[in-house]
Every structure is written in structure tokens, then in C-alpha cells.
Design a protein around this motif. Structure first.
Motif, PDB file in Angstrom:
ATOM      1  N   HIS A  96       0.819  -1.214   0.000  1.00  0.00           N
ATOM      2  CA  HIS A  96       0.000   0.000   0.000  1.00  0.00           C
ATOM      3  C   HIS A  96       0.853   1.265   0.000  1.00  0.00           C
ATOM      4  O   HIS A  96       0.493   2.268  -0.614  1.00  0.00           O
ATOM      5  CB  HIS A  96      -0.968  -0.001   1.188  1.00  0.00           C
ATOM      6  N   ARG A 117       3.784   1.540  -1.421  1.00  0.00           N
ATOM      7  CA  ARG A 117       4.287   1.659  -2.778  1.00  0.00           C
ATOM      8  C   ARG A 117       3.204   2.196  -3.716  1.00  0.00           C
ATOM      9  O   ARG A 117       3.439   3.085  -4.531  1.00  0.00           O
ATOM     10  CB  ARG A 117       4.727   0.272  -3.245  1.00  0.00           C
ATOM     11  N   PHE A 118       2.024   1.644  -3.560  1.00  0.00           N
ATOM     12  CA  PHE A 118       0.882   2.082  -4.359  1.00  0.00           C
ATOM     13  C   PHE A 118       0.621   3.570  -4.131  1.00  0.00           C
ATOM     14  O   PHE A 118       0.448   4.340  -5.074  1.00  0.00           O
ATOM     15  CB  PHE A 118      -0.363   1.269  -3.976  1.00  0.00           C
ATOM     16  N   LEU A 170       3.272   5.796  -5.718  1.00  0.00           N
ATOM     17  CA  LEU A 170       3.101   5.858  -7.173  1.00  0.00           C
ATOM     18  C   LEU A 170       1.873   6.684  -7.541  1.00  0.00           C
ATOM     19  O   LEU A 170       1.903   7.483  -8.471  1.00  0.00           O
ATOM     20  CB  LEU A 170       2.931   4.438  -7.732  1.00  0.00           C
ATOM     21  N   LEU A 171       0.810   6.483  -6.784  1.00  0.00           N
ATOM     22  CA  LEU A 171      -0.425   7.216  -7.062  1.00  0.00           C
ATOM     23  C   LEU A 171      -0.210   8.723  -6.933  1.00  0.00           C
ATOM     24  O   LEU A 171      -0.649   9.505  -7.774  1.00  0.00           O
ATOM     25  CB  LEU A 171      -1.539   6.743  -6.114  1.00  0.00           C
ATOM     26  N   TYR A 230       1.774   9.903  -9.838  1.00  0.00           N
ATOM     27  CA  TYR A 230       0.962   9.798 -11.042  1.00  0.00           C
ATOM     28  C   TYR A 230      -0.064  10.945 -11.092  1.00  0.00           C
ATOM     29  O   TYR A 230      -0.249  11.593 -12.116  1.00  0.00           O
ATOM     30  CB  TYR A 230       0.250   8.447 -11.018  1.00  0.00           C
ATOM     31  N   LEU A 287      -9.464   2.274  -2.921  1.00  0.00           N
ATOM     32  CA  LEU A 287      -9.056   2.434  -4.312  1.00  0.00           C
ATOM     33  C   LEU A 287      -8.147   1.284  -4.748  1.00  0.00           C
ATOM     34  O   LEU A 287      -8.338   0.699  -5.814  1.00  0.00           O
ATOM     35  CB  LEU A 287      -8.324   3.769  -4.512  1.00  0.00           C
ATOM     36  N   TYR A 288      -7.204   0.994  -3.904  1.00  0.00           N
ATOM     37  CA  TYR A 288      -6.302  -0.125  -4.200  1.00  0.00           C
ATOM     38  C   TYR A 288      -7.107  -1.413  -4.371  1.00  0.00           C
ATOM     39  O   TYR A 288      -6.923  -2.157  -5.333  1.00  0.00           O
ATOM     40  CB  TYR A 288      -5.297  -0.266  -3.045  1.00  0.00           C
ATOM     41  N   ASP A 289      -8.019  -1.638  -3.440  1.00  0.00           N
ATOM     42  CA  ASP A 289      -8.843  -2.850  -3.497  1.00  0.00           C
ATOM     43  C   ASP A 289      -9.645  -2.906  -4.798  1.00  0.00           C
ATOM     44  O   ASP A 289      -9.710  -3.932  -5.463  1.00  0.00           O
ATOM     45  CB  ASP A 289      -9.811  -2.900  -2.309  1.00  0.00           C
ATOM     46  N   LEU A 333      -9.064  -1.381  -7.654  1.00  0.00           N
ATOM     47  CA  LEU A 333      -8.208  -1.587  -8.820  1.00  0.00           C
ATOM     48  C   LEU A 333      -7.766  -3.045  -8.912  1.00  0.00           C
ATOM     49  O   LEU A 333      -7.701  -3.615 -10.004  1.00  0.00           O
ATOM     50  CB  LEU A 333      -6.984  -0.666  -8.759  1.00  0.00           C
ATOM     51  N   GLU A 334      -7.491  -3.611  -7.771  1.00  0.00           N
ATOM     52  CA  GLU A 334      -7.102  -5.022  -7.769  1.00  0.00           C
ATOM     53  C   GLU A 334      -8.239  -5.906  -8.262  1.00  0.00           C
ATOM     54  O   GLU A 334      -8.033  -6.831  -9.048  1.00  0.00           O
ATOM     55  CB  GLU A 334      -6.691  -5.465  -6.357  1.00  0.00           C
ATOM     56  N   GLU A 384       1.657  -2.647  -8.914  1.00  0.00           N
ATOM     57  CA  GLU A 384       1.048  -1.368  -8.574  1.00  0.00           C
ATOM     58  C   GLU A 384       1.087  -0.367  -9.737  1.00  0.00           C
ATOM     59  O   GLU A 384       0.147   0.395  -9.943  1.00  0.00           O
ATOM     60  CB  GLU A 384       1.720  -0.765  -7.334  1.00  0.00           C
ATOM     61  N   GLU A 385       2.181  -0.379 -10.478  1.00  0.00           N
ATOM     62  CA  GLU A 385       2.277   0.551 -11.618  1.00  0.00           C
ATOM     63  C   GLU A 385       1.138   0.325 -12.614  1.00  0.00           C
ATOM     64  O   GLU A 385       0.498   1.251 -13.071  1.00  0.00           O
ATOM     65  CB  GLU A 385       3.594   0.362 -12.397  1.00  0.00           C
ATOM     66  N   ILE A 403      -2.310   1.435 -11.373  1.00  0.00           N
ATOM     67  CA  ILE A 403      -2.512   2.881 -11.405  1.00  0.00           C
ATOM     68  C   ILE A 403      -2.794   3.380 -12.817  1.00  0.00           C
ATOM     69  O   ILE A 403      -3.571   4.313 -13.022  1.00  0.00           O
ATOM     70  CB  ILE A 403      -1.299   3.591 -10.760  1.00  0.00           C
ATOM     71  N   GLU A 404      -2.202   2.711 -13.789  1.00  0.00           N
ATOM     72  CA  GLU A 404      -2.439   3.138 -15.174  1.00  0.00           C
ATOM     73  C   GLU A 404      -3.887   2.956 -15.604  1.00  0.00           C
ATOM     74  O   GLU A 404      -4.295   3.431 -16.664  1.00  0.00           O
ATOM     75  CB  GLU A 404      -1.513   2.366 -16.124  1.00  0.00           C
TER      76      GLU A 404
END
Ligand SMILES: [Zn+2]
Lengths: 78, 197
Positions: A42, A44-45, A48-49, A52, B107-109, B111-112, B122-123, B126-127
Motif C-alpha cells: 500500500h 508503494r501504491f 506511485l499514485l 501519477y 481504491l487499491y482494493d 483496482l485489484e 502497482e504501476e 494505477i495506469e
């Protein structure tokens, strides 16, 4: 993949990323990040977020605006 | 007027002219960074340009109140946010309703989930967010929250500096920032599932 032990670390990570933790807390946060896969992902995410998003929303100053601002210098005071 | 006195005056004048020009140069060097913030706390690009000009007019006029060696970017930002509040009171008066928040990790959840079994890193996750989604999500934030987020994340101001710029307590900066980030991630998360459906 969906272990949820560290949701409470959210605020800690936020402060860490913002550079707002005290030295001692920084060390604790870093130790935790090294040890915990969930938080590490998380973290790292989130990093990056942020990068970005910054790229997505940053917009260079329009050149005409720069010129207008420069033209304001040394003439606003009579 | 003695010769000596007028000579001193001339030297004083030259010194003042020099400090002034130095101030102007320094202020202009930061224009791009100031604009980054202005662009997102003002409602539109046109508003941002007007706001920048008003800010620099005021800054150049009151340059003597800037203390050399202190943070000029924060000083300019203070002027800018004050001017923006004056404008905002006239314009975009929107009730600051407080939508339900999910945790920032939603958000992470999401996207996953959207990535399914592909095990994207992760990259790649995010894209999946488009630039326009991000710009809109930011613009949709209640402006009190957005101002704080933009100052910290785009302006790179500390909590303390942000508090001084906006003349609010540090605790308020922290709570607004936290909510702003949650709301932003939440609306980005919503966009991901919409696109998938
Ligand atoms: Zn953890």
C-alpha cells in the motif's frame, strides 16, 4: 491476497509519506514497512499514485501569463 | 540639502531599487509553482490566470512587507489563497456536504478487483486511472478540502506552512487533508468500477 491486519496503519503511512513524522516514528514506520507485506504494497501504491496524480494534474504556466506577470513588475508602484 | 545628505539618499534609493528588483525576480521565478496551485484552487483556467495576476499585482505593490530570507512561495500563496477566498465568496458557493467515506485503501482494493486474476503490479493498476478522471475527481472535491490537498500534494507545503497560509489550525489541515484524500480516492475508485461495468 486480502489479509486486512493493518488498515489502522493508513494514517501512519500518510504522515510518513508527507514527511510529518518525528525521527523516532519514522524509524518505527520504516521497520514496519520492511516487515509487513500488506503495508509495503500500500505504501508503494500510494507513492506511485501521488506521483501519477501530480503528473496528471500539473499544467505548465501559459507563456502569455508569464509575460503578463513580468510586465507587472516595477510598474505597480507610482 | 547638503551634498553629503543627497549622496546618502542616492545610495539608499539604489539599495531600495536593488532589493525591489531582487524581490520581483524571486517572485517571478516561483510563478510556475504558484500557478500549479492556482490552477487547481481556482475554478477554471481563466480564473486561475486572473487570480495569478491579482496576486502578483498585490505582491509587487506590497513587496516591502515581505521579509527577505523567509519563504517567498508561502508568502505569495498566502496572498493568493486570500484573494481566492474573496472571489470564492462571490462565486462557487457550494454546500460542503460530507459524503460517506470508505477507507483510503478502497481504491487499491477496487483496482485489484478490476484487474482480476492478472496479478498486475502497482504501476499497472494505477495506469487504469485516466488523466481526465483524476482532474475531475480533484475538481469535484469541496473547495476547503481541495485547497489543503493542493497545497500539500502539489505545492509541497508542510502541514505547518499550509496552516499558516490558510490561517487555520494544523489539526484542521490534517483532518481536511485526510478527508480530501479519502474522498478523492473514493471517487477514483467509483470511476474504475463504472468503466468496468
Ligand atoms: Zn502492516
Amino acid at each position: 491476497m486480502s489479509e486486512t491486519p493493518c488498515r489502522g496503519c493508513e494514517e501512519l503511512l500518510e504522515l510518513y509519506l508527507d514527511g510529518e513524522l518525528a525521527e523516532e516514528e519514522v524509524r518505527e514506520a520504516e521497520e514496519h514497512l520492511d516487515a509487513c507485506g500488506f503495508c509495503h504494497r500500500h505504501y508503494r501504491f500510494e507513492r506511485l499514485l501521488r506521483a501519477y496524480m501530480r503528473q496528471a494534474i500539473s499544467e505548465p504556466i501559459p507563456p502569455e501569463l508569464s509575460s503578463k506577470l513580468a510586465a507587472l513588475a516595477s510598474k505597480t508602484e507610482q | 540639502m547638503s551634498e553629503r545628505a543627497s549622496e546618502k539618499d542616492a545610495r539608499g534609493l539604489a539599495q531600495e531599487a536593488r532589493s525591489r528588483v531582487r524581490f520581483e525576480e524571486e517572485a517571478l521565478e516561483h510563478a510556475d509553482q504558484v500557478y500549479q496551485v492556482a490552477r487547481h484552487i481556482a475554478g477554471s483556467r481563466e480564473d486561475a490566470e486572473e487570480l495569478m495576476q491579482e496576486t502578483y499585482v498585490r505582491a509587487f505593490r506590497s513587496w516591502r512587507s515581505y521579509e527577505p530570507g523567509t519563504n517567498i512561495r508561502a508568502w505569495l500563496m498566502r496572498i493568493l489563497t486570500n484573494l481566492n477566498i474573496d472571489r470564492g465568496r462571490r462565486k462557487q458557493r457550494r454546500p460542503t456536504e460530507q459524503p460517506l467515506e470508505e477507507g483510503a485503501y478502497s481504491l487499491y482494493d477496487r483496482l485489484e478487483q478490476a484487474a482480476g486474476q492478472s496479478g498486475e503490479d502497482e504501476e499497472k493498476l494505477i495506469e487504469r486511472l485516466s488523466q481526465s478522471t483524476i482532474v475531475e475527481a480533484l475538481a469535484d472535491l469541496p473547495h476547503d478540502f481541495r485547497d489543503v490537498l493542493v497545497l500539500v500534494d502539489l505545492g509541497d507545503f508542510s502541514y505547518q506552512e499550509t496552516a499558516q497560509i490558510l490561517a487555520i489550525p494544523v489539526g484542521t489541515v490534517m483532518s481536511r487533508l485526510h478527508r480530501a484524500r479519502r474522498l478523492l480516492r473514493q471517487s477514483l475508485a467509483a470511476s474504475v468500477s463504472e468503466r468496468k461495468a
